[in-house]
Design a protein around this motif. Structure first.
Motif, PDB file in Angstrom:
ATOM      1  N   GLU A 146      40.296  -3.688  20.603  1.00  0.00           N
ATOM      2  CA  GLU A 146      39.190  -3.104  21.365  1.00  0.00           C
ATOM      3  C   GLU A 146      37.895  -3.056  20.564  1.00  0.00           C
ATOM      4  O   GLU A 146      36.868  -3.562  20.991  1.00  0.00           O
ATOM      5  N   GLN A 147      37.979  -2.431  19.396  1.00  0.00           N
ATOM      6  CA  GLN A 147      36.745  -2.187  18.628  1.00  0.00           C
ATOM      7  C   GLN A 147      36.076  -3.465  18.137  1.00  0.00           C
ATOM      8  O   GLN A 147      34.854  -3.522  18.029  1.00  0.00           O
ATOM      9  N   THR A 190      40.674   2.677  12.437  1.00  0.00           N
ATOM     10  CA  THR A 190      40.341   1.329  12.876  1.00  0.00           C
ATOM     11  C   THR A 190      38.909   0.954  12.511  1.00  0.00           C
ATOM     12  O   THR A 190      38.648  -0.129  11.967  1.00  0.00           O
ATOM     13  N   VAL A 222      31.855   6.509  15.419  1.00  0.00           N
ATOM     14  CA  VAL A 222      33.125   6.817  16.072  1.00  0.00           C
ATOM     15  C   VAL A 222      33.536   8.268  15.793  1.00  0.00           C
ATOM     16  O   VAL A 222      34.223   8.891  16.600  1.00  0.00           O
ATOM     17  N   ASN A 226      43.135  10.064  12.570  1.00  0.00           N
ATOM     18  CA  ASN A 226      42.663   9.660  13.896  1.00  0.00           C
ATOM     19  C   ASN A 226      42.605   8.119  13.928  1.00  0.00           C
ATOM     20  O   ASN A 226      41.891   7.495  13.138  1.00  0.00           O
ATOM     21  N   SER A 227      43.351   7.533  14.845  1.00  0.00           N
ATOM     22  CA  SER A 227      43.478   6.067  14.867  1.00  0.00           C
ATOM     23  C   SER A 227      42.148   5.358  15.088  1.00  0.00           C
ATOM     24  O   SER A 227      41.927   4.263  14.567  1.00  0.00           O
ATOM     25  N   ARG A 228      41.284   5.972  15.864  1.00  0.00           N
ATOM     26  CA  ARG A 228      39.982   5.324  16.082  1.00  0.00           C
ATOM     27  C   ARG A 228      39.154   5.293  14.800  1.00  0.00           C
ATOM     28  O   ARG A 228      38.470   4.324  14.503  1.00  0.00           O
ATOM     29  N   TYR A 229      39.204   6.397  14.047  1.00  0.00           N
ATOM     30  CA  TYR A 229      38.470   6.421  12.769  1.00  0.00           C
ATOM     31  C   TYR A 229      39.054   5.367  11.805  1.00  0.00           C
ATOM     32  O   TYR A 229      38.323   4.629  11.153  1.00  0.00           O
ATOM     33  N   GLU A 258      48.948   2.471  17.471  1.00  0.00           N
ATOM     34  CA  GLU A 258      47.621   2.757  18.031  1.00  0.00           C
ATOM     35  C   GLU A 258      46.535   1.915  17.346  1.00  0.00           C
ATOM     36  O   GLU A 258      45.670   1.354  18.017  1.00  0.00           O
ATOM     37  N   GLU A 307      43.899  -0.621  18.927  1.00  0.00           N
ATOM     38  CA  GLU A 307      42.494  -0.215  18.830  1.00  0.00           C
ATOM     39  C   GLU A 307      41.641  -1.286  18.127  1.00  0.00           C
ATOM     40  O   GLU A 307      40.472  -1.472  18.464  1.00  0.00           O
TER      41      GLU A 307
END
Lengths: 435, 435
Positions: free
Chosen positions: B288-289, B254, A427, B249-252, B281, B285
């Motif tokens: 999703e992930q 998560t 990611v 970073n919200s994706r990281y 977020e 997320e």
């Protein structure tokens, strides 16, 4: 009193069997009892503590009186002899100096591309020290358990010790606690004290680690709460092993053997020597010297059951046998003790030459007297500043550094079937790929 | 999936309760079972080992086949992908480099008049490493437990791991053992493996210490044999705690939370953040992930029960809460992570900034991934070279040096009622007095 046996004639095996056999009793009844005490204190806190103190120490101490008051401490310091205060003060300074040399430090490694990693050393926040009461109430143990905690930087050192039937603590113990800098003292002993420290009660605070010697109830309770808190070690019956050549003095050897034997009928005192003359002299001298000891009934039992003189052909054999036995105390009463020290692998504390008798280490030379016993020197160490700290590891990477190893991390994670792990790396590079 | 709570609105207490509550199950039934296994292996050795392997691993392994043969190891190295061998070799180098920096040393202090004292550091002689089998068979754990032993200088590293129903060990585990330099591997798992290492059997040698992760049977067995041998720590369910500010970073975040949640339904993944935007977020997320993760049923259970997002007013509060929870893994996903690191007291491993995700540490950055879990970072440390050494203290005095302190030693010994101790000092000066 002390049987002489030859190492190569079954002597080595006999001694090992004797020493290890000291702990072969069936502990299941004790274990049940201790488990019940620990569970009750965990559930009902101070109520259970008070009840067990009433039952085992035969004194009713109200919750408000559990904590030793500052006036009790000051009074104790006035009631003990000034000579005691002088001796304990000197002991404190020497023990502190030695333990300061153990200080543990943080460190780090750096790599190019912004990689920094390392370890941070932090003192434990609150530690509990168990000090036995009754005839085994030793002020020296207060110094040995508390000073390294203070050197490590532990914020709060909590001491527990059983009261006598008048609800008091031995004055020497209190005075030593004052000198060592104990923060709080509670009048509670036994398995109930260990449980109180592990889980906390209304009045006794929960600690991070419990250290210090105790009887079988205390030892089993420490083993049971291990994991809930840390503990120092599992202690068993203690021992001295002396390796002596013809340069040794039989009277010194005898006195040192007896100083261990007087502790406990389960204590073991073993002499390994290359000299038949010394063996025979010690055998006789033991009878003489023990006559004047007030604890000679304990000495007699200990020496009869666990005292042996082992004749060896050479010092190499003697050291090899010492390593197999892994004694708590090892004296090298030989001509060139430092040479032989390099061959010692398993021992708690080693005393070199003819003028470092074990009791010197018990009180004030500096090294700790809380030592691994009963063969556990194979894997346990003397109590030390290390016992009062913990480590954190830390790791910082830059994106560039992560990019260099990312395929390897993803590869290993996928092989372990942990795709979430792989994803945590991926990611961080997804945006780059989209570009 | 991940509930958002406010720290100052009961959130802190809720999370602490949740995390600690993970181990509140009644273990008495397990304990009885494990005690029986340990006792049987202690008494009947290989016979019991074979019987339990038949019962629990459903395979009959004869005593001669318990030990993994060199050909099995070589075959495993050929059967795994060359990429795996490359990755594991790189991991080995990096882990070894980090652990070499931990090397423990001997030291001494000297004083005038011939006083020398200090500590000698010695590697343990033989260590046992437990590696789980089945779906939790991780080659990375082989590296993490074996490399520090080798760095410490342990003579013999013995690995135990349960066989599958065909009596085989996972190839990746074997290949990692070959790379790490394991000396012997036995096909035995569970409590019976721990008992075999602690007491020795006809075919499995007795060790000085047992390390490595395991299930509840293994953990209880380790606690029971503690004292007979040393153990590394008592492991519980694991956790990640991330402290994030608006720079994260919200994706990281998560992905990192999910990488912990996929381990185990009891694993806890906690995000503490000052940013409501990030909180929301991440909440989205996560949904999703997790869709693409094969272990998403485990993730769902873990996050539902033990996953929380906690909003804090400022980072000070966040770090304070992290210290209270004492997480196994702590990520500081903030602008100035090194500043905040100085405030961290209780954590196993700390990951700084946005490019040191926890899985990097799991595999190859260098620091150990065997870490204190479940709040025990208050007192336990990451597995390290320190776990594979022990210390001896030593002490040498001259007669002159002893003369200076003799009255203090005698004084303290007499106060403790140990006249044999006092006599060991006196006897060394008797001749002088007679003269």
């Amino acid at each position: 009193m002390m049987k002489i046996v030859k190492m190569n004639n079954g002597g080595a095996e006999e001694v090992q069997r004797l020493i290890e056999g000291r702990t072969n009793q069936d502990l299941s009844l004790y274990r049940e009892q201790v488990l019940k005490i620990v569970e009750n204190v965990r559930r009902t806190g101070d109520m259970a503590v008070r009840e067990y103190t009433r039952r085992f120490d035969q004194v009713d101490i109200s919750i408000e009186n559990l904590l030793v008051k500052p006036t009790e401490l000051e009074e104790a310091c006035l009631r003990v002899e000034p000579e005691f205060m002088n001796s304990i003060q000197l002991a404190k300074e020497k023990i502190q100096r030695y333990h300061e040399a153990q200080f543990q430090t943080s460190w780090n490694l750096t790599e190019e591309d912004g990689v920094i990693m390392g370890q941070i050393c932090r003192p434990l926040e609150r530690v509990g020290v168990y000090i036995p009461g009754g005839s085994a109430a030793y002020p020296s143990s207060v110094l040995m358990t508390v000073i390294p905690a203070k050197v490590a930087g532990v914020k709060e050192v909590v001491m527990v010790t059983p009261p006598n039937r008048r609800g008091e603590i031995n004055h020497y113990i209190l005075a030593a606690a004052k000198v060592a800098g104990v923060d709080k003292i509670y009048k509670v002993g036994g398995a109930q004290a260990i449980a109180a420290l592990a889980y906390g009660t209304g009045s006794i605070p929960k600690v991070d680690k419990i250290v210090g010697p105790g009887n079988i109830y205390v030892t089993l309770a420490k083993q049971m709460v291990y994991g809930q808190v840390d503990i120092d070690m599992i202690a068993g019956p203690s021992e001295i092993l002396i390796v002596a050549d013809e340069s040794a003095n039989s009277r010194y050897l005898t006195a040192d053997l007896l100083s261990q034997a007087e502790h406990d009928p389960l204590a073991a005192a073993i002499l390994i020597t290359t000299s038949e003359k010394i063996a025979e002299e010690v055998q006789k001298e033991v009878i003489e010297q023990m006559k004047v000891l007030p604890r000679n009934e304990i000495v007699r039992q200990s020496l009869k059951n666990y005292g042996r003189i082992i004749l060896v052909d050479n010092l190499d054999d003697g050291i090899e046998l010492a390593n197999r036995i892994a004694p708590e105390h090892l004296e090298l009463a030989v001509k060139d003790p430092f040479k032989w020290l390099t061959r010692v692998k398993n021992a708690g504390a080693v005393f070199l030459g003819h003028f470092a008798p074990e009791p010197l280490g018990d009180y004030l030379a500096g090294p700790n007297h809380v030592l691994p016993t009963n063969g556990t020197a194979r894997f346990f160490s003397p109590l030390s500043v290390r016992d009062y700290v913990k480590y954190l590891s830390f790791l910082s990477y830059s994106k560039e550094a992560l990019a260099k190893v990312k395929d390897h991390v993803i590869n290993l994670a996928e092989i372990e079937g942990l795709l979430g792990h792989a994803n945590a790396i991926r990611v961080r590079f997804e945006d780059d790929e989209r570009r």
